[in-house]
Structures are given as structure tokens and as C-alpha cells.
Motif scaffolding. Structure first.
Motif, mmCIF file in Angstrom:
data_model
loop_
_atom_site.group_PDB
_atom_site.id
_atom_site.type_symbol
_atom_site.label_atom_id
_atom_site.label_comp_id
_atom_site.label_asym_id
_atom_site.label_seq_id
_atom_site.Cartn_x
_atom_site.Cartn_y
_atom_site.Cartn_z
ATOM 1 N N LEU A 254 0.831 -1.206 0.000
ATOM 2 C CA LEU A 254 0.000 0.000 0.000
ATOM 3 C C LEU A 254 0.862 1.252 0.000
ATOM 4 O O LEU A 254 0.628 2.191 -0.778
ATOM 5 C CB LEU A 254 -0.910 -0.008 1.235
ATOM 6 N N THR A 255 1.861 1.295 0.878
ATOM 7 C CA THR A 255 2.702 2.480 1.007
ATOM 8 C C THR A 255 3.486 2.735 -0.269
ATOM 9 O O THR A 255 3.607 3.883 -0.721
ATOM 10 C CB THR A 255 3.660 2.307 2.200
ATOM 11 N N THR A 256 4.011 1.679 -0.874
ATOM 12 C CA THR A 256 4.769 1.822 -2.111
ATOM 13 C C THR A 256 3.887 2.362 -3.228
ATOM 14 O O THR A 256 4.294 3.256 -3.992
ATOM 15 C CB THR A 256 5.378 0.474 -2.524
ATOM 16 N N LEU A 257 2.669 1.836 -3.341
ATOM 17 C CA LEU A 257 1.746 2.315 -4.368
ATOM 18 C C LEU A 257 1.347 3.766 -4.124
ATOM 19 O O LEU A 257 1.299 4.576 -5.065
ATOM 20 C CB LEU A 257 0.511 1.423 -4.417
ATOM 21 N N ALA A 258 1.045 4.109 -2.875
ATOM 22 C CA ALA A 258 0.671 5.488 -2.556
ATOM 23 C C ALA A 258 1.811 6.449 -2.889
ATOM 24 O O ALA A 258 1.593 7.531 -3.461
ATOM 25 C CB ALA A 258 0.293 5.595 -1.084
ATOM 26 N N HIS A 259 3.040 6.062 -2.531
ATOM 27 C CA HIS A 259 4.219 6.873 -2.832
ATOM 28 C C HIS A 259 4.330 7.110 -4.333
ATOM 29 O O HIS A 259 4.512 8.252 -4.800
ATOM 30 C CB HIS A 259 5.448 6.131 -2.298
ATOM 31 N N ALA A 260 4.217 6.039 -5.108
ATOM 32 C CA ALA A 260 4.345 6.150 -6.558
ATOM 33 C C ALA A 260 3.221 6.981 -7.162
ATOM 34 O O ALA A 260 3.449 7.761 -8.103
ATOM 35 C CB ALA A 260 4.377 4.763 -7.192
ATOM 36 N N LEU A 261 2.008 6.831 -6.650
ATOM 37 C CA LEU A 261 0.889 7.615 -7.168
ATOM 38 C C LEU A 261 1.075 9.104 -6.914
ATOM 39 O O LEU A 261 0.753 9.939 -7.773
ATOM 40 C CB LEU A 261 -0.420 7.141 -6.537
ATOM 41 N N VAL A 262 1.601 9.457 -5.744
ATOM 42 C CA VAL A 262 1.842 10.870 -5.440
ATOM 43 C C VAL A 262 2.917 11.434 -6.362
ATOM 44 O O VAL A 262 2.771 12.544 -6.910
ATOM 45 C CB VAL A 262 2.235 11.054 -3.960
ATOM 46 N N ILE A 263 4.011 10.706 -6.560
ATOM 47 C CA ILE A 263 5.080 11.192 -7.436
ATOM 48 C C ILE A 263 4.580 11.290 -8.873
ATOM 49 O O ILE A 263 4.876 12.255 -9.593
ATOM 50 C CB ILE A 263 6.310 10.270 -7.342
ATOM 51 N N THR A 264 3.790 10.293 -9.311
ATOM 52 C CA THR A 264 3.207 10.335 -10.651
ATOM 53 C C THR A 264 2.320 11.566 -10.811
ATOM 54 O O THR A 264 2.362 12.256 -11.848
ATOM 55 C CB THR A 264 2.388 9.055 -10.913
ATOM 56 N N ALA A 265 1.530 11.869 -9.782
ATOM 57 C CA ALA A 265 0.667 13.055 -9.823
ATOM 58 C C ALA A 265 1.503 14.330 -9.874
ATOM 59 O O ALA A 265 1.191 15.260 -10.638
ATOM 60 C CB ALA A 265 -0.250 13.072 -8.607
ATOM 61 N N ALA A 266 2.573 14.394 -9.072
ATOM 62 C CA ALA A 266 3.422 15.581 -9.065
ATOM 63 C C ALA A 266 4.067 15.797 -10.430
ATOM 64 O O ALA A 266 4.206 16.937 -10.892
ATOM 65 C CB ALA A 266 4.488 15.452 -7.982
ATOM 66 N N ASP A 267 4.463 14.711 -11.079
ATOM 67 C CA ASP A 267 5.019 14.821 -12.434
ATOM 68 C C ASP A 267 3.982 15.410 -13.389
ATOM 69 O O ASP A 267 4.288 16.283 -14.205
ATOM 70 C CB ASP A 267 5.459 13.450 -12.936
ATOM 71 N N ALA A 268 2.753 14.898 -13.305
ATOM 72 C CA ALA A 268 1.695 15.397 -14.189
ATOM 73 C C ALA A 268 1.430 16.877 -13.924
ATOM 74 O O ALA A 268 1.252 17.666 -14.872
ATOM 75 C CB ALA A 268 0.422 14.577 -13.985
ATOM 76 N N ILE A 269 1.417 17.266 -12.664
ATOM 77 C CA ILE A 269 1.213 18.677 -12.321
ATOM 78 C C ILE A 269 2.343 19.524 -12.889
ATOM 79 O O ILE A 269 2.121 20.623 -13.432
ATOM 80 C CB ILE A 269 1.109 18.833 -10.788
#
Length: 386
Positions: A254-269
Motif C-alpha cells: 500500500l505504502t509503495t503504491l501510494a508513494h508512486a501515485l503521489v510522485i506520478t501526480a506531481a510529475d503530471a502537475i
């Protein structure tokens, strides 16, 4: 976030961006009666003697652990193992068992609310709210509050899938509720719970918070219980959709996925890409379906508004996060862990399997207690008979 791509991200993580922390909530039960045990004060004191800081929660039959801040999941893996093992040890020293489950298998006593002024005020205004529930909260560091709100927008469509993956509360009050995550349904009793709205800016988010405070919907910003939110006390985005996972391995996933999703979102932003605007009602329906079916059934595909097997939505999440997971060196580990959960079941699946096979709640509780510290070295004392 001003840097994107592999080199920029590696530099940012080394420099302390996208930090990680995890909070997990647990239930204490009496090993002789299997009923919730209101001895959190004693367990917290025992934990202090073992070198772990445990926190009280809304009920006296709950405790919470929290990791230190790390920059990579590898920083937290050993901490999560040690904190669960130490918390289980502290519980055993106090005559209790520690359970990583989203809801109590038996109702707690009516007088089991923790003795704090804040919790007393909450009871006065809202009753017992959601009741006895336990979740996991993943904190990921962000640049500022504006980024946190925009990241929240990008994470909204993935909340139901994270819930289905971690569902661990099918049984409450002695019965199978028919839901994989009864915790999520109960959490909806709080007026500020559920998936957050889409906010165009931090100012709009703060205006909504102020309106809820003025209307008495919440008593303080800490009562904003949305499934993802900017933390009210830390420079983080807090992902809180999940039941407390049944095992350490599932918390790490869960933590690994959440971390990756946040970084992916920051990249998109950083690239100027807007978050998909998912309607609030559609998102609530998707979360309800995830809470009901979990991994074993179907989920609502928010791209097509159709029901699809839950595993297909998990595949979509992994594909979405794959570039970042690969750059972090975690893709193979995550896919292996997810495959194991799909093959052997998450907490909700396993609880129902044990109940169907053995027919006794006592066996479900014993199995849940064992899985709570599965993989922790050393195993906590007093667990030989579990």
C-alpha cells in the motif's frame, strides 16, 4: 515540483522530497474472551518500556503506531516490522492481543471511549460517530499546500482500487456484514468522511474547511476525514482510504503504491496536466462498490462507468504507476506482492475463508492476530498458542 524524469526525481528523493511515513491503527482484544479490551493506557506504558511510542485513539481498545519519516519504502519496512512486533509484545505484556483488522469482531463496551477532552467533545456533538474502526494512513511529503490539493485531485480516481486491495473488515458485531470493508461504510457516518471533492485550488479547499467549521460539521481541522487530504499538521498529503492491512507485506505494498501515485501526480502537475474531473457521486459509487466487493468481485471503471473485475482495476493502477515504480526500483516487488494477495487473499478474503472453514469467530480472531505480526522478527512474546 520543478523537476521531472528519472534524474530529477532521484535527485529530489535524495534531497528529501516525497518523504514517507505510515500510521497504523490496531484493536486490542482479551485473548480469553475475544472481546475488545480497554487497556490502551497499560499497553502504551508497556510500549514505552520497550522503546516504542504508541498513541491512544478514540476507543480505549485501540492504539496507533507511527513510523519516523523516511525517503524510500526501504527506510520504513524494518520500522513497520519492528513497530508491529513491539506493539504486539506490549499488548501481550498487558494481557491483550493486537489485531490488524478494520472493525472489531465483537462490539466494544458502551463506556470504552478514551478519556480525552477532544474525544468527549466529539461524542457530545456526534455521538460515537463511526464506531470502532481502524485504518492505515500513508503520508507523502509535498512541496506546499497548493501541490497537496492538486495531488489529491489526481489521486481521487485511484481511491476505490486502493480500498479494494486492502479491505480487511468483513466481520463486525459477530456477523459477516456482507462487505469486504465495513470500516469504510462505517466511516461514512462522519459528515466529513469519504472521497474529497475536486478542488481547483488550496484557497477553495480552505474555504470548504472553514465552511464546515462554521457549520459545526467538524470541530477542528483534524476532523476532516476525507480519504485523501492535505495533513492539518504536517507538510504532507495523507492517503487514508485503506483499512489497516492484515499483514506487514500488504502495508508495504500500500505504502509503495501510494508513494508512486503521489510522485506520478506531481510529475503530471509539473507538466501542466489537469487531473481527471470525476464526478463526486460517481466516485462515491465506486468507493461503495470497492467496499462491498473488495478483491473478490467487481469495481466501477471510472473511465467507462461500467462494472469490471476488481483485478482489472488493479492492473490499471499498476500500469499507471509503473514508470515511477520502475524508477524507484520497486515495480517487480510490488507486482509480486500484489500477485500474492490476489492468489491467497487480502484480510477480508482470509477472514471469510477461516470463518467458512472453521465456523468460529475465535478462529478468525486467532488467525488475524497471527497475521498481524506475520513476518516480524522477532515474534512478540505470548503468541505461541495463536
Amino acid at each position: 515540483m520543478t523537476t521531472t524524469g528519472s534524474a530529477g526525481r532521484a535527485s529530489a528523493i535524495r534531497g528529501g522530497a516525497f518523504t514517507l511515513g505510515v500510521e497504523e491503527e490496531f484493536i486490542l482484544v482479551d485473548p480469553h474472551t475475544d472481546r475488545p479490551s480497554c487497556h490502551s493506557t497499560e499497553v502504551i506504558a508497556a510500549g514505552h518500556g520497550l522503546g516504542i511510542e504508541l498513541q491512544a485513539e478514540f476507543f480505549r481498545c485501540q492504539i496507533e503506531t507511527a513510523t519516523a519519516v523516511g525517503t524510500h519504502i526501504r527506510d520504513l519496512h524494518d520500522q513497520l516490522c519492528q513497530s508491529r512486533a513491539a506493539a504486539a509484545d506490549a499488548a501481550a505484556r498487558s494481557g491483550c492481543q493486537l489485531l490488524a483488522v478494520g472493525t472489531a469482531h465483537h462490539h466494544p463496551a458502551p463506556d470504552s471511549i478514551s478519556d480525552s477532552s477532544r474525544y468527549r467533545r466529539m461524542v457530545e456533538h456526534f455521538g460515537i460517530g463511526a464506531g470502532l474502526i481502524c485504518g492505515a494512513h500513508v503520508h507523502v511529503g509535498v512541496t506546499d499546500r497548493e501541490q497537496a490539493v492538486q495531488v489529491s485531485n489526481h489521486l481521487r480516481p485511484w481511491l476505490p482500487t486502493l480500498l479494494a486491495l486492502t479491505a480487511n473488515s468483513p466481520i463486525a458485531g459477530g456477523i459477516d456484514t456482507g462487505y469486504a470493508s465495513w470500516r469504510h461504510i462505517r466511516a461514512g457516518r462522519w459528515p466529513s468522511a469519504g472521497p474529497p471533492p475536486y478542488f481547483r485550488s488550496a484557497d477553495e479547499y480552505d474555504a470548504a474547511t472553514a465552511a464546515m467549521l462554521d457549520a459545526g460539521i467538524v470541530l477542528d481541522p483534524g476532523m476532516i476525514y476525507w480519504d485523501v487530504r492535505p495533513s492539518d499538521r504536517l507538510p504532507t498529503i495523507e492517503i487514508r482510504i485503506s483499512d489497516v492491512p492484515a499483514t506487514i507485506a500488504e502495508t508495504v505494498t500500500l505504502t509503495t503504491l501510494a508513494h508512486a501515485l503521489v510522485i506520478t501526480a506531481a510529475d503530471a502537475i509539473g507538466r501542466g496536466e489537469p487531473a481527471p474531473v470525476v464526478g463526486q457521486e460517481m466516485l462515491r459509487w465506486a468507493c461503495w462498490r470497492a467496499a462491498h466487493d473488495g478483491l473478490a468481485g467487481h469495481g466501477l471503471d471510472l473511465n467507462t462507468s461500467t462494472l469490471v473485475p476488481a483485478v482489472r482495476l488493479i492492473d490499471q493502477l499498476l500500469a499507471h504507476a509503473r514508470p515511477v515504480l520502475t524508477e524507484l526500483g520497486e515495480y517487480d516487488q510490488v507486482t509480486t506482492s500484489v500477485a500474492a494477495v490476489l492468489a491467497y487473499g487480502n484480510g477480508a478474503v482470509r477472514q471469510r475463508q477461516v470463518l467458512a472453514r472453521r465456523g468460529r469467530l475465535a478462529d478468525v480472531i486467532a488467525d488475524s492476530a497471527r497475521r498481524t505480526f506475520e513476518g516480524c522478527i522477532p515474534e512478540p512474546r505470548g503468541t505461541e498458542s495463536l
